[in-house]
Scaffold this motif. Structure first.
Motif, mmCIF file in Angstrom:
data_model
loop_
_atom_site.group_PDB
_atom_site.id
_atom_site.type_symbol
_atom_site.label_atom_id
_atom_site.label_comp_id
_atom_site.label_asym_id
_atom_site.label_seq_id
_atom_site.Cartn_x
_atom_site.Cartn_y
_atom_site.Cartn_z
ATOM 1 N N PRO A 108 17.685 -6.588 -10.679
ATOM 2 C CA PRO A 108 16.064 -6.781 -11.152
ATOM 3 C C PRO A 108 15.520 -5.528 -11.314
ATOM 4 N N GLN A 109 14.611 -5.420 -12.402
ATOM 5 C CA GLN A 109 13.869 -4.124 -12.361
ATOM 6 C C GLN A 109 13.192 -3.604 -11.565
ATOM 7 N N GLY A 110 13.459 -2.548 -10.794
ATOM 8 C CA GLY A 110 12.680 -1.670 -9.909
ATOM 9 C C GLY A 110 13.347 -1.981 -8.380
ATOM 10 N N LEU A 111 14.603 -2.535 -8.487
ATOM 11 C CA LEU A 111 15.324 -2.906 -7.193
ATOM 12 C C LEU A 111 15.789 -1.478 -6.389
ATOM 13 N N GLU A 112 15.834 -0.697 -7.284
ATOM 14 C CA GLU A 112 16.321 0.452 -6.510
ATOM 15 C C GLU A 112 15.253 1.208 -5.437
ATOM 16 N N LYS A 113 13.912 0.664 -5.855
ATOM 17 C CA LYS A 113 13.122 1.075 -4.878
ATOM 18 C C LYS A 113 13.212 0.566 -3.406
ATOM 19 N N PHE A 114 14.067 -0.523 -3.428
ATOM 20 C CA PHE A 114 14.252 -1.085 -2.094
ATOM 21 C C PHE A 114 15.504 -0.570 -1.382
ATOM 22 N N HIS A 115 16.263 0.427 -2.017
ATOM 23 C CA HIS A 115 17.202 1.262 -1.581
ATOM 24 C C HIS A 115 17.089 1.685 -0.065
ATOM 25 N N PRO A 116 18.032 1.665 0.886
ATOM 26 C CA PRO A 116 17.517 2.420 2.063
ATOM 27 C C PRO A 116 17.938 3.785 2.085
ATOM 28 N N GLY A 117 18.184 4.354 0.944
ATOM 29 C CA GLY A 117 18.204 5.958 0.747
ATOM 30 C C GLY A 117 16.882 6.471 1.038
ATOM 31 N N ARG A 118 15.844 5.691 0.713
ATOM 32 C CA ARG A 118 14.392 6.233 0.833
ATOM 33 C C ARG A 118 14.311 6.834 2.285
ATOM 34 N N PHE A 119 14.919 6.221 2.868
ATOM 35 C CA PHE A 119 14.777 6.732 4.712
ATOM 36 C C PHE A 119 15.583 8.194 4.866
ATOM 37 N N ASP A 120 16.350 8.622 3.965
ATOM 38 C CA ASP A 120 17.235 9.775 4.324
ATOM 39 C C ASP A 120 16.137 10.997 4.230
ATOM 40 N N ALA A 121 15.219 10.809 3.335
ATOM 41 C CA ALA A 121 14.132 12.123 3.368
ATOM 42 C C ALA A 121 13.383 12.172 4.655
ATOM 43 N N LEU A 138 0.892 -1.163 0.098
ATOM 44 C CA LEU A 138 0.076 -0.146 0.001
ATOM 45 C C LEU A 138 0.767 1.513 -0.059
ATOM 46 N N GLY A 139 0.486 2.174 -0.975
ATOM 47 C CA GLY A 139 1.584 3.200 -1.000
ATOM 48 C C GLY A 139 3.133 2.828 -1.724
ATOM 49 N N MET A 140 3.339 1.761 -2.236
ATOM 50 C CA MET A 140 4.487 1.379 -2.863
ATOM 51 C C MET A 140 4.305 0.266 -4.029
ATOM 52 N N PRO A 141 3.855 0.567 -4.922
ATOM 53 C CA PRO A 141 3.487 -0.555 -5.910
ATOM 54 C C PRO A 141 4.577 -1.615 -6.225
ATOM 55 N N ARG A 142 5.623 -1.069 -6.125
ATOM 56 C CA ARG A 142 6.850 -2.063 -6.636
ATOM 57 C C ARG A 142 6.815 -3.067 -5.521
ATOM 58 N N TYR A 143 6.537 -3.027 -4.523
ATOM 59 C CA TYR A 143 6.551 -3.997 -3.585
ATOM 60 C C TYR A 143 5.237 -4.825 -3.569
ATOM 61 N N ALA A 144 4.303 -4.343 -4.044
ATOM 62 C CA ALA A 144 2.967 -5.108 -4.293
ATOM 63 C C ALA A 144 3.360 -6.004 -5.450
ATOM 64 N N GLU A 145 3.991 -5.571 -6.394
ATOM 65 C CA GLU A 145 4.311 -6.326 -7.711
ATOM 66 C C GLU A 145 5.202 -7.504 -7.253
ATOM 67 N N TRP A 146 6.283 -6.850 -6.303
ATOM 68 C CA TRP A 146 7.306 -7.902 -5.934
ATOM 69 C C TRP A 146 6.774 -9.235 -5.124
ATOM 70 N N VAL A 168 20.676 -3.906 -0.765
ATOM 71 C CA VAL A 168 21.431 -2.989 -1.166
ATOM 72 C C VAL A 168 22.718 -3.382 -1.107
ATOM 73 N N GLU A 169 23.675 -3.063 -2.217
ATOM 74 C CA GLU A 169 25.154 -3.468 -2.178
ATOM 75 C C GLU A 169 25.893 -2.080 -1.730
ATOM 76 N N SER A 170 27.036 -2.270 -0.899
ATOM 77 C CA SER A 170 27.793 -1.121 -0.161
ATOM 78 C C SER A 170 28.527 -0.466 -1.391
ATOM 79 N N GLU A 171 28.362 0.747 -1.363
ATOM 80 C CA GLU A 171 29.317 1.744 -2.289
ATOM 81 C C GLU A 171 30.684 1.466 -2.082
ATOM 82 N N SER A 172 30.948 1.922 -0.402
ATOM 83 C CA SER A 172 32.343 1.831 -0.008
ATOM 84 C C SER A 172 33.000 0.526 -0.125
ATOM 85 N N CYS A 173 32.224 -0.476 0.043
ATOM 86 C CA CYS A 173 32.758 -1.965 0.317
ATOM 87 C C CYS A 173 32.136 -2.705 -0.595
#
Length: 369
Positions: A356-369, A56-64, A319-324
């Motif tokens: 996989p398509q749409g994997l970026e929706k599950f990135h923890p960067g969504r919590f930064d806002a 609910l509120g995140m269609p990519r998770y519903a599809e996943w 997520v995959e680490s950018e620094s490691c």
């Protein structure tokens, strides 16, 4: 020092599913598990493979989630073939009951919103009235306050302990290196290789997967990832066995293949306390009796509490680490539902880097806002 292509930290259903997918691809996998008395979401799970209300509120998770449950029949057959253990998967469709008209109207609004958010308005869930529900459940009489329910034909359930056993047996058959009782103390990254120190020994690997539930948070920081995770307790009751009465699982109640009724599950913010309390058990039992008063004749024989692993929005983190680079985090409170995708799409992403398509929706960067 033990070395391998890929090292998975966490021997529960998520870690086991990811390891299973990579082992099937022919990679040398090492699996570490803390074990002991640590809180285990895998062993305390309710056992649903569930679509309703997720996304609910995140269609990519519903599809996943829908992709995952549609993959469950093939995944369960494949796992049984490679392990010799059935997980008792059944997909008859499931109910989310509404006690009273107001609950029914609110649930209808949610279902309509998810249908509007879905691709092409294709959200396969319908609202049922009380009479239709009762016709689908001929062996049990609905309680007087049951007004209706939402129903999805994609929902189902399994035996979670059988799933865990099946994964471990299959991994053994694929020749993975399994080290139980190894609590990871530290993870370091140097010259493109990871060194993992446990309470017992050291390991090295080119890639690592953090799938150790509530233990992810501190280890992820050591590879440059901040994951906001919290525990939430759920208590579950189990009745004595009886003859088959309920084919369809409910989100709070289901009958197992052995005949017991499982009743759950609470949502308690109690930090790391995985115990049980009389007031919550009484509340769970009362709710079950509002659904089906006839269950009052059954004796309760077991109860337990277990900890869910939740993000702020209850949606997975991948997520995959950018620094490691080469360090991955896989975290979700829906490890059973999503097991086919964790063994399939995610394990391939970890191995070959193609997300996989749409994997970026599950990135923890969504919590930064």
């Amino acid at each position: 020092m033990e070395s391998s292509d890929i090292l998975v930290i966490g021997g529960g259903i998520i870690g086991g599913s990811v390891a299973y997918g990579m082992a099937k691809q022919g990679f040398e996998v090492t699996l570490l598990n803390q074990g002991g008395s640590s809180p285990s979401a895998s062993r305390g799970n309710f056992g649903l493979t569930w679509v309703q209300s997720k996304g609910l509120g995140m269609p990519r998770y519903a599809e996943w989630t829908l992709d995952a449950v549609q993959s469950w029949p093939e995944f369960s057959e494949d796992l049984e073939e490679n392990s010799g253990i059935s997980v008792d998967f059944d997909q008859p469709g499931g109910f989310e009951a509404c006690l009273g008209e107001e609950e029914w109207r609110l649930r209808k609004t949610e279902v309509e919103q998810m249908r509007q958010e879905s691709v092409n308005g294709n959200y396969d869930c319908e609202m049922l009235d009380r009479q239709t529900m009762q016709e689908m459940i001929p062996k049990l009489r609905l309680g007087e306050t049951v007004y209706g329910a939402s129903f999805s034909p994609h929902d189902g359930h399994i035996n979670p302990l059988a799933l865990l056993s099946s994964l471990m047996a299959a991994l053994k058959n694929f020749g993975i290196k399994f080290f139980p009782g190894n609590k990871v103390v530290s993870v370091s990254f140097q010259n493109g290789c990871f060194e993992i120190r446990t309470t017992k020994q050291r390991f090295s690997s080119k890639k690592i997967v953090l799938a150790c539930g509530l233990g992810i948070k501190s280890l992820a920081r050591q590879v440059g990832i901040d994951i906001p995770l919290r525990p939430q307790r759920g208590q579950i009751l189990v009745t004595e066995r009886t003859h088959p009465l309920l084919m369809h699982p409910f989100v709070t109640l289901r009958q197992t293949r052995e005949g017991s009724f499982m009743i759950g599950a609470s949502h308690e913010e109690v930090n790391f306390d995985s115990g049980t309390t009389l007031d919550v058990m009484r509340s769970l039992a009362n709710h079950a009796l509002k659904l089906f008063p006839e269950l009052s004749s059954l004796q309760l024989v077991r109860c337990w509490g277990a900890l869910r692993i939740l993000t702020p929005d209850n949606i997975p983190v991948y997520v995959e680490s950018e620094s490691c680079p080469g360090a991955f985090v896989v975290s979700s409170h829906s490890g059973i539902t999503l097991a086919p995708l964790h063994a399939g799409r995610l394990s391939k992403w970890i191995v070959d880097g193609r997300a996989p398509q749409g994997l970026e929706k599950f990135h923890p960067g969504r919590f930064d806002a």
